[in-house]
Design a protein around this motif. Sequence first.
Motif, short mmCIF file in Angstrom:
data_model
loop_
_atom_site.label_atom_id
_atom_site.label_comp_id
_atom_site.label_asym_id
_atom_site.label_seq_id
_atom_site.Cartn_x
_atom_site.Cartn_y
_atom_site.Cartn_z
N LEU A 89 3.47 7.54 9.53
CA LEU A 89 4.33 7.08 8.44
C LEU A 89 4.78 5.67 8.79
O LEU A 89 5.44 5.46 9.83
N SER A 94 3.48 -4.21 8.04
CA SER A 94 2.17 -3.88 7.48
C SER A 94 1.10 -4.15 8.52
O SER A 94 1.33 -4.84 9.51
N THR A 96 -3.60 -3.52 9.00
CA THR A 96 -4.84 -2.94 8.51
C THR A 96 -5.29 -1.95 9.57
O THR A 96 -5.30 -2.26 10.77
N GLN A 125 -8.35 0.05 6.04
CA GLN A 125 -7.35 0.53 5.09
C GLN A 125 -6.06 -0.24 5.30
O GLN A 125 -5.49 -0.21 6.40
N LYS A 126 -5.58 -0.95 4.27
CA LYS A 126 -4.32 -1.70 4.36
C LYS A 126 -3.17 -0.70 4.35
O LYS A 126 -3.14 0.23 3.55
N LEU A 127 -2.21 -0.88 5.27
CA LEU A 127 -1.03 -0.02 5.36
C LEU A 127 0.22 -0.85 5.14
O LEU A 127 0.33 -1.96 5.68
N GLU A 128 1.15 -0.30 4.35
CA GLU A 128 2.42 -0.96 4.07
C GLU A 128 3.56 0.04 4.23
O GLU A 128 3.33 1.25 4.30
N THR A 129 4.78 -0.49 4.22
CA THR A 129 5.97 0.34 4.37
C THR A 129 5.92 1.52 3.41
O THR A 129 5.65 1.35 2.22
N ASP A 131 3.76 4.02 3.49
CA ASP A 131 2.45 4.69 3.48
C ASP A 131 2.39 5.78 4.54
O ASP A 131 3.01 5.67 5.60
N VAL A 132 1.60 6.80 4.25
CA VAL A 132 1.35 7.89 5.20
C VAL A 132 -0.16 8.06 5.30
O VAL A 132 -0.85 8.07 4.28
N VAL A 133 -0.66 8.17 6.53
CA VAL A 133 -2.09 8.43 6.73
C VAL A 133 -2.26 9.57 7.73
O VAL A 133 -1.38 9.82 8.55
N TYR A 153 6.01 2.27 13.07
CA TYR A 153 5.54 3.49 12.44
C TYR A 153 5.89 4.72 13.28
O TYR A 153 6.00 4.66 14.50
#
Length: 161
Positions: A89, A94, A96, A125-129, A131-133, A153
Amino acid sequence: MMKRLGVLVLLAIPFLLLRSEEPVPQGFAHWPAASLSRLAQSLHADAAADPRHLAVSNIKDFPNENFILAHREADGQPEVHETQVDVILVRSGSATLLVGGTLANGETVLPHERRNGTINGGVRQKLETGDVVRIPAGMPHQFFLDGAREITYLVVKVKGY
């Protein structure tokens, strides 16, 4: 008599409103946002002093999962967790995330854990505040800041062994 009864009721109301605090159920955990923010601030200072510009705090290690807060101010190294799923999370910043492909020339640094080398293939995959992966066990991955200054994160490592 009614007056006395009314006074007794008024005196009793605060005692009725008080509840005994039940003990927290075993295994339950709660980390208020303010405490995570304070921890993230301390990680920011630690990352600045770290040669890899990374700081990690193990929040709580349970039998089936481990909660970690991480802060990085530089690209990460490729890694593969052979028996753990990573659920991430993004709390701030941010980056990538390169995921998939194969890890070439990785080194075993811990049991079931390989790092370094390079990832061949994979997708970015771009990740920003916010986001959950989810990264499955055995999947190579690597963080790149790609011009961003930092990323903080929360990682939940779900253990598969």
